[in-house]
Every structure is written in C-alpha cells, then in structure tokens.
Write an enzyme that holds these catalytic residues in place. Sequence first.
Site, short mmCIF file in Angstrom:
data_model
loop_
_atom_site.label_atom_id
_atom_site.label_comp_id
_atom_site.label_asym_id
_atom_site.label_seq_id
_atom_site.Cartn_x
_atom_site.Cartn_y
_atom_site.Cartn_z
N ARG A 73 0.84 -1.19 0.00
CA ARG A 73 0.00 0.00 0.00
C ARG A 73 0.88 1.24 0.00
O ARG A 73 1.92 1.28 0.62
CB ARG A 73 -0.90 0.02 1.23
N TYR A 201 -1.74 -3.41 -6.71
CA TYR A 201 -1.53 -4.09 -5.42
C TYR A 201 -2.81 -4.11 -4.57
O TYR A 201 -3.52 -3.10 -4.48
CB TYR A 201 -0.39 -3.41 -4.63
N LYS A 210 -9.74 -2.30 1.85
CA LYS A 210 -9.43 -1.19 2.75
C LYS A 210 -10.16 0.10 2.30
O LYS A 210 -10.63 0.87 3.12
CB LYS A 210 -7.93 -0.96 2.81
N HIS A 230 -10.59 -2.49 11.59
CA HIS A 230 -9.51 -3.33 11.07
C HIS A 230 -9.29 -4.48 12.06
O HIS A 230 -8.32 -4.51 12.81
CB HIS A 230 -8.25 -2.46 10.96
N SER A 252 -1.45 -4.11 9.97
CA SER A 252 -1.14 -5.07 8.91
C SER A 252 0.17 -5.79 9.22
O SER A 252 1.12 -5.19 9.70
CB SER A 252 -0.98 -4.34 7.58
N CYS A 254 0.91 -8.06 11.46
CA CYS A 254 1.26 -8.31 12.87
C CYS A 254 0.66 -9.62 13.35
O CYS A 254 0.48 -9.84 14.55
CB CYS A 254 0.78 -7.19 13.76
N ASP A 277 -9.48 -9.76 8.75
CA ASP A 277 -9.00 -8.42 8.47
C ASP A 277 -9.98 -7.30 8.83
O ASP A 277 -9.57 -6.29 9.36
CB ASP A 277 -8.65 -8.32 6.97
N ARG A 374 2.07 -12.15 -0.99
CA ARG A 374 0.74 -12.47 -0.44
C ARG A 374 0.13 -13.69 -1.10
O ARG A 374 0.48 -14.06 -2.21
CB ARG A 374 -0.20 -11.27 -0.73
O1 SAT Z 1 -2.97 -4.42 1.10
S1 SAT Z 1 -3.97 -4.61 2.12
O2 SAT Z 1 -4.29 -3.33 2.72
O3 SAT Z 1 -5.16 -5.18 1.56
C1 SAT Z 1 -3.35 -5.64 3.30
C2 SAT Z 1 -2.92 -4.93 4.50
O4 SAT Z 1 -2.01 -4.09 4.43
O5 SAT Z 1 -3.48 -5.20 5.57
MN MN Z 2 -5.23 -5.50 7.15
#
Ligand code: SAT
Ligand code: MN
Length: 592
Positions: A73, A201, A210, A230, A252, A254, A277, A374
Amino acid sequence: MATPLERWVDEQARLCKPEKVYWCDGSEEEARRLIEIGMKEEKIGDTPIFQELNQKAWPNAYFHRSHPTDVARTEHLTFVCHPDKETAGPNNNWMDPQEAKEKMRKLSDGCMKGRTMYVLPYMMGHPDSPYAKACIQLTDVSYVAVSMRIMTRMTKKVIEKIGNKEGFVKGLHSVGDFDPDKRFIMHFPDEHFVWSIGSGYGGNALLGKKCFSLRIASYLGLQEGWLAEHMVILGIQDPQGNVTYVTAAMPSACGKTNLAMLESALPGYKVWTIGDDIAWLNVGADGRLWAINPETGLFGVAPGTSNKTNPNMLKTLKAKKFFPTLFTNTALDTDKNEPWWESLDGDIPKSLIDWQGKPWTAGQESKAAHPNSRFTVSIYNSPTLSKEFDNPKGVPISAIILGGKRTQLIPLVVESLDWEHGVFLGARTGSETTAAAIHKEGVLRRDPMAMLPFCGYNMGDYFRHWLNIGKRLKHPPKIYTVNWFRTDENGKFIWPGFGENIRVLKWIVERAQNKVNAQDTALGRIPHLKDLDTEGTGVSKEKLEKLFEINPDNWKNELSDIKKCLEQFGSRTPGEIWAQYEKLEKSLHGGA
Ligand code: SAT
Ligand code: MN
C-alpha cells in the site's frame, strides 16, 4: 431507459476508452476464462498476468508477479477527499474533491486503451444481511477481477439489487502504466466512491477491501451509528463446547491471520474463523455488539506462514474447494513449479527464482519472496471456518482485543477498567512498522485501533464515535490490549506466540464468563499469574513476570509520544480521552 448504474459505467468507459466492456458474473467458469486470458494475452511489461502453478501440490493455484514498484500500500498517495480538510483530519492526506477529480480525470483519459474494462458487481457482507452493501468496481486487469471473486461475494444478482437506485458503492480502478508518479488512491466518502490509478496491489486495487470496507465504511458508520474496524473475528470454543466470539485489531502484518486461524496448543480449545482483516460492528436490539466480516477471502502475508506458525492456513491454501488461489510476489521453485517463501516448511529448494524472477541462492542477502508477498484464497477453503460465517446477523462479541508489535513496554495482556478506558487503550496503541506499506520497517508509530491508515475521517471524531457507541451498549464487550512481541535483553521474543496465544485467549474468555479474578496495575487489569496456564511452554515464572513488567521510568517517552498523538487532533480529541491520559500519567508517576 438505462439505469443509473448503466449510465455510470458508460460514463467511465467514455473517459477510460477501453477496447471493450465486460460485465462479470463471478462464476468459476468465468474466473477460469479470465485466468486463461491473463496467462496468454494480458501482460505487465513482458510478464503475463498469471502463471499456472503445480496443480498437484497446490490445487487451483496461480502465480502473479506485480510491477516491481507496486508491492505494498502507498499511504502517501492515498487521499480522503471530504469537502473540508478538518473532516479528513491530520490522519489522512486530503485533497479538495473537485481538484482531485480534475487530476484523476486527466490521468484517466484513455487509460484503458486497448484493454478490457471489467465490471465487477459484488456484495460486501451476506446479501441477506441488513448490514451488507451492494457495490460495483470497474478495473482493467484480470488479476483484480479474479481477486475480487475470491475476496467478495461477486454475482450478477447485485445488479438487480442495485436496480434503479443511485446510491450504490462505486470504484473505478486502472493500473494505468504503473508509473509511481501517476499513482493515486482517491476516496470520495460523500459519494461512496473510490478512484484508483497506477497500482495493481491489493489494498490499492481491490477497492472493496481497505478503500471501501474501512475508509469509506468508517465514515458511513459515523453517519449511521456503527463501526467499520480493522479487526479479525473469531470464535473460541472451550472444553465445554461454549463458543465466545471476540474481535481483534492489529496493524497489517502483525499476525492477524495467524490469530484468526489459530491452532490451539491447549487441549479442548478450538478457534473458529469468521474474518481475518475487517469487522463491521453494529449495536444489536439486545444491546450487544454484533460483528460481521464483509469479505469472503483471505489476503495474507506469505513469509512467516508455515506448518508451525499457521497449519490451518497451509490446509486452506492446499484445499481444492474454491477456485482459484493466487500467490503474488513469492519466490518460485522452478524444478517443481511451486511457490516458495522464507520460513515455509522443508528444505530450501535448489532451483529458486526470487519474486522478481532472478535466480536466487540460499545465503543471499536479499529475500527470495518479497516480505509483503501475499496469497489470496477463499475463506470457504478454511478447515476452521465458523458455521456462523454466513449468518446475516453476525456474531455477538464478548471481548475486543487490541494489539500491535511492541518489543518493549507493553504487557502480554491488559484488561480495561471499562469501555471508556478501553477506548483510551485503543487510542494510545502504537506499533512497530511492517512491510505491508511502503515505509521504513521497525519504526514505532502510533496507530490507534490499528486504524491510522484506514480511518476515513478525523480520528478525534473517531474516538468520540467509539465513546458514543459504548453509551448505546447495554452489554459492552470487555476491551483488552495484547502484545506477543516483547523481547528480552538479547532481542529474543519472550512469549512463544502462535498456537500458544490460546493461553491468553483462554484467560480473556474466562474473564468474559466471570470465572477468574484479575489484579489492578497502573495500566489496567492483568491476570493473577497462576491463572495464566503456561504449562509446557517453557516460559518460566521470571519470564512471565518480565512479560507483565511495568517500569514507570520507561514510560516517560511513551507518555509524551501518546500526548503528541492525541494533541494532533486538537479540540476534536474528546475530554474523556484526555482524562484517561491524565489518570494514566498519575498512576505511573504519582500525580506529576
Ligand atoms: O494491502 S492490504 O491493505 O489489503 C493488506 C494490509 O495491508 O493489511
Ligand atoms: Mn489488514
């Protein structure tokens, strides 16, 4: 007569000028066709969008390599365009909506030339859920279209659901030419509209995730009286068979996905997955907090995923049920045509190429898989999927857990004294940065409720909204902070983590069931150490004490950092939060 939806799609097509417009139905047969197209026709540079992987070892698996600048991101290119800057707050980049649209219109003119515009109709949430939202995303890349089939409920029925209505959720996405200088992710909360260009991405391109389900939805939640968070959602089954539902917020990368699919190290306990998530939280008619996961897929970090850390995830990735499973920017074992990443079980393969396709040998300084590589896989593949997953009402929440990566200072688990104190615990959360976004790793940043990159409005107002939600809850969940990441003087993690985290969850469940007492500290309530079952973990009494150590001297910097964070929001930070801050300062330093 064209519907508002058809008119909107036409208008975007006139701007982006794709070669053709294709309306997706979300079927498996269609996903297979799109993957064929992605293997044969569509490319990023010279690289096809998809490559088939070894179907025996990894059923339904395909590999995708992104543009090398497009691996995480990009928070500095993400904007929330409210009419006024104050509403966006210091936690968001802001641009005037008209100016942002002008900029995007210029960048988007002809951006889909020679490409297909895919129209993706999808639901966030179960279609029968009163909390679900009907959405449309346009995109010009098969990778995004196929990913959205995994991550959401994509079906043509959404088009009927939208019917003649105007207020549907809109997303316009184009990879453009992947130029980082022409990359923007713009949110228009008042119009329920996300406009993204220049990136393929996940968090920048799968706009239901998100962008809509957190940034826009958090703002909708402010207006409508609910919370978009989140958070993972999980059910913890005790040896008597009772299931207690909890949510957990963590930044993210963690370990949220590992927590959501935790394989219990304690006999008799079992974790059921509902989400890894995002949680949408509503106050039920019964005065309890109810949670749904608006998504249907898992977009998890590959490195670190193994049979040791998350055996259920590997089972999920190897399940045959739902088509397809995607791997993005992992390394490849070219002999076996299998994905590979650091810490995956077994020996390091002999013939490896790294995430950029270059030969890689063990011992090389750079990683083979990108640290933010990922997998994208359906939650229906998961052996731990809760039977409540498709319940349109969601599940009632008994505890909210707030975490982050803190190598120092923060105890293994702390219980808040009440809702207001819990909101303060969330507001003061900090975490060391990870590879999920483009910035330096391992730097402490304050990340209230793990929502800093995702709260679509001023965070001061967000704290107020949390306090208001608490007032409407007759049976508020207890709020906890957890920290699996405290290290000793040698920099080693003290707590074993992963499946052993059930020991902390067990205590939380027992607190929810009023079965055990707790002890008061300056930070809140912690377990009587005898109540934390550590048998067989190798965590000695001294280590356990270290995990709960509170050294007021070490809190001086932390307090000033928390203060700075709260001050950013000026008069929008609620007085109740400041009162909590002062109470903490007093209890640590005796009144100064
Ligand atoms: O890229 S995402 O935002 O979907 C994954 C993340 O950073 O939690
Ligand atoms: Mn996330």
